[in-house]
Motif scaffolding. Structure first.
Motif, PDB file in Angstrom:
ATOM      1  N   PHE A   7       0.843  -1.200   0.000  1.00 23.38           N
ATOM      2  CA  PHE A   7       0.000   0.000   0.000  1.00 23.38           C
ATOM      3  C   PHE A   7       0.876   1.247   0.000  1.00 23.38           C
ATOM      4  CE2 PHE A   7      -4.092  -1.869   2.154  1.00 23.38           C
ATOM      5  CZ  PHE A   7      -4.345  -2.593   1.001  1.00 23.38           C
ATOM      6  N   ILE A   8       0.641   2.085  -0.999  1.00 20.55           N
ATOM      7  CA  ILE A   8       1.398   3.335  -1.116  1.00 20.55           C
ATOM      8  C   ILE A   8       0.418   4.492  -1.049  1.00 20.55           C
ATOM      9  CG2 ILE A   8       2.887   4.713  -2.637  1.00 20.55           C
ATOM     10  CD1 ILE A   8       3.588   2.016  -4.027  1.00 20.55           C
ATOM     11  N   GLY A   9       0.770   5.512  -0.290  1.00 14.69           N
ATOM     12  CA  GLY A   9      -0.112   6.675  -0.227  1.00 14.69           C
ATOM     13  C   GLY A   9       0.391   7.604   0.848  1.00 14.69           C
ATOM     14  N   ALA A  10       0.041   8.881   0.707  1.00 16.26           N
ATOM     15  CA  ALA A  10       0.462   9.862   1.705  1.00 16.26           C
ATOM     16  C   ALA A  10      -0.174   9.494   3.041  1.00 16.26           C
ATOM     17  CB  ALA A  10       0.012  11.247   1.259  1.00 16.26           C
ATOM     18  N   PRO A  11       0.387  10.025   4.137  1.00 14.54           N
ATOM     19  CA  PRO A  11      -0.233   9.798   5.429  1.00 14.54           C
ATOM     20  C   PRO A  11      -1.687  10.273   5.369  1.00 14.54           C
ATOM     21  CG  PRO A  11       1.747  11.177   5.629  1.00 14.54           C
ATOM     22  CD  PRO A  11       1.591  10.848   4.200  1.00 14.54           C
ATOM     23  N   GLY A  12      -2.610   9.472   5.901  1.00 18.51           N
ATOM     24  CA  GLY A  12      -4.019   9.882   5.915  1.00 18.51           C
ATOM     25  C   GLY A  12      -4.797   9.455   4.688  1.00 18.51           C
ATOM     26  N   SER A  13      -4.154   8.726   3.784  1.00 19.19           N
ATOM     27  CA  SER A  13      -4.855   8.363   2.543  1.00 19.19           C
ATOM     28  C   SER A  13      -5.724   7.117   2.712  1.00 19.19           C
ATOM     29  CB  SER A  13      -3.853   8.178   1.399  1.00 19.19           C
ATOM     30  OG  SER A  13      -2.910   7.189   1.734  1.00 19.19           O
ATOM     31  N   GLY A  14      -5.654   6.470   3.882  1.00 17.70           N
ATOM     32  CA  GLY A  14      -6.558   5.343   4.149  1.00 17.70           C
ATOM     33  C   GLY A  14      -5.892   3.978   4.116  1.00 17.70           C
ATOM     34  N   LYS A  15      -4.565   3.930   4.064  1.00 13.66           N
ATOM     35  CA  LYS A  15      -3.860   2.645   4.005  1.00 13.66           C
ATOM     36  C   LYS A  15      -4.129   1.806   5.264  1.00 13.66           C
ATOM     37  CE  LYS A  15       0.325   4.374   3.820  1.00 13.66           C
ATOM     38  NZ  LYS A  15       0.145   5.808   4.050  1.00 13.66           N
ATOM     39  N   GLY A  16      -4.060   2.466   6.412  1.00 13.02           N
ATOM     40  CA  GLY A  16      -4.232   1.754   7.687  1.00 13.02           C
ATOM     41  C   GLY A  16      -5.649   1.223   7.838  1.00 13.02           C
ATOM     42  N   THR A  17      -6.621   2.034   7.443  1.00 10.35           N
ATOM     43  CA  THR A  17      -8.027   1.618   7.538  1.00 10.35           C
ATOM     44  C   THR A  17      -8.283   0.415   6.644  1.00 10.35           C
ATOM     45  OG1 THR A  17      -8.680   3.874   8.037  1.00 10.35           O
ATOM     46  CG2 THR A  17     -10.405   2.428   7.186  1.00 10.35           C
ATOM     47  N   GLN A  18      -7.784   0.466   5.411  1.00 10.55           N
ATOM     48  CA  GLN A  18      -7.974  -0.674   4.503  1.00 10.55           C
ATOM     49  C   GLN A  18      -7.222  -1.903   5.012  1.00 10.55           C
ATOM     50  OE1 GLN A  18     -10.071  -1.140   2.016  1.00 10.55           O
ATOM     51  NE2 GLN A  18     -10.831   0.944   2.181  1.00 10.55           N
ATOM     52  N   SER A  19      -6.038  -1.679   5.562  1.00 10.21           N
ATOM     53  CA  SER A  19      -5.257  -2.815   6.078  1.00 10.21           C
ATOM     54  C   SER A  19      -6.053  -3.549   7.149  1.00 10.21           C
ATOM     55  CB  SER A  19      -3.936  -2.343   6.681  1.00 10.21           C
ATOM     56  OG  SER A  19      -3.152  -1.722   5.697  1.00 10.21           O
ATOM     57  N   ALA A  20      -6.678  -2.788   8.038  1.00  5.11           N
ATOM     58  CA  ALA A  20      -7.455  -3.407   9.125  1.00  5.11           C
ATOM     59  C   ALA A  20      -8.596  -4.228   8.534  1.00  5.11           C
ATOM     60  CB  ALA A  20      -7.993  -2.327  10.065  1.00  5.11           C
ATOM     61  N   LYS A  21      -9.215  -3.717   7.470  1.00  5.48           N
ATOM     62  CA  LYS A  21     -10.336  -4.425   6.851  1.00  5.48           C
ATOM     63  C   LYS A  21      -9.862  -5.704   6.141  1.00  5.48           C
ATOM     64  CE  LYS A  21     -14.533  -3.195   4.403  1.00  5.48           C
ATOM     65  NZ  LYS A  21     -15.523  -3.696   5.364  1.00  5.48           N
ATOM     66  N   PHE A  22      -8.734  -5.614   5.454  1.00  9.78           N
ATOM     67  CA  PHE A  22      -8.196  -6.808   4.784  1.00  9.78           C
ATOM     68  C   PHE A  22      -7.775  -7.873   5.800  1.00  9.78           C
ATOM     69  CE2 PHE A  22      -8.011  -6.652   0.209  1.00  9.78           C
ATOM     70  CZ  PHE A  22      -8.396  -5.347  -0.049  1.00  9.78           C
ATOM     71  N   LYS A  23      -7.309  -7.404   6.929  1.00 11.74           N
ATOM     72  CA  LYS A  23      -6.913  -8.336   7.981  1.00 11.74           C
ATOM     73  C   LYS A  23      -8.146  -9.082   8.476  1.00 11.74           C
ATOM     74  CE  LYS A  23      -4.539  -8.467  12.360  1.00 11.74           C
ATOM     75  NZ  LYS A  23      -3.677  -7.805  13.290  1.00 11.74           N
ATOM     76  N   GLU A  24      -9.194  -8.310   8.758  1.00  9.87           N
ATOM     77  CA  GLU A  24     -10.404  -8.901   9.304  1.00  9.87           C
ATOM     78  C   GLU A  24     -11.130  -9.791   8.287  1.00  9.87           C
ATOM     79  OE1 GLU A  24     -12.610  -6.128  11.693  1.00  9.87           O
ATOM     80  OE2 GLU A  24     -14.471  -7.150  11.083  1.00  9.87           O
TER      81      GLU A  24
END
Ligand code: AMP
Length: 211
Positions: A7-24
């Motif tokens: 996942f590439i993107g500036a801070p705040g672009s939603g990488k962490g949120t999507q990561s949590a969803k892919f994990k779940e």
């Protein structure tokens, strides 16, 4: 086919949120170099002491240090990974290919969003102390003000999510991401998503690529 994700993107672009969803939803392992570094700072390890001032200023920590931390925390035979916040520049992209992923298949996903929107998201972002649960005071507030829905801990506003530091982190991202995106484009493995879209819509778009 299931693959590793970068996942590439500036801070705040939603990488962490999507990561949590892919994990779940898909059982991915989430590895965030920012979280690993913050954990070192919290432990007050030698490494943590060395990186704190660099991170507080919004600059990047040295490539060597980050790659060692990454290697120590992954086991690719174990499961599929999302790399969040690594690589940050072309040298790291090459290291990821040559020393970490080798022949494993992966896709790079670029979360595209304009700067003002990013600043607004980060000034309103609050996270659990380990960074794993992410809220937005306006668009996704916790049920009880200031408290994580999952862990019950007090939410924090990251030191580097303050406006002056955010602008510095954006500059760093803009100056280092271009060549890295070109690198993935040339390899034919880059997908761009409009990070303005909703969490579920983005999740659906990306998940189609790894099913
Ligand atoms: P993040 O949580 O991804 O926004 O990262 C927070 C900070 O950690 C960055 O501003 C950098 O100082 C440091 N950092 C995280 N990942 C890397 C990386 N791949 N290379 C260098 N520094 C990093």
């Amino acid at each position: 086919m299931k693959k590793h994700l970068v996942f590439i993107g500036a801070p705040g672009s939603g990488k962490g949120t999507q990561s949590a969803k892919f994990k779940e939803e898909m059982g991915y392992n989430h590895i965030s170099t920012g979280d690993l570094l913050r954990a070192e700072i919290a432990k007050q390890s030698e490494l943590g002491k060395r990186v704190k001032s660099v991170m507080d200023s919004g600059q990047l920590v040295s490539d060597d240090l980050v790659v060692e931390l990454l290697k120590a925390n992954i086991n690719l035979r174990d499961s599929f990974y999302i790399f969040d916040g690594y690589p940050r520049n072309i040298a790291q992209a090459e290291t990821l290919d040559e020393q970490i992923l080798n022949d494993y298949k992966y896709i790079a996903v670029y979360f595209k969003l304009d700067t003002e929107k990013l600043v607004e998201r980060l000034t309103n972002r609050r996270v659990s102390p380990d960074g794993k649960h992410i809220y937005n005071l306006k668009t996704n507030p916790p049920k009880v003000a200031g408290i994580c829905n999952v862990t019950g801990e007090k939410l924090v506003h990251r030191d580097d999510d303050k406006e002056e530091v955010i602008r510095e982190r954006m500059k760093v991202f803009e100056s280092t991401s271009g060549p890295m995106l070109d690198y993935y484009k040339a390899k034919g493995i880059l997908t761009e998503v409009d990070a303005n879209k909703g969490v579920d819509e983005i999740y659906n778009e990306i998940s189609l690529l790894v099913k």
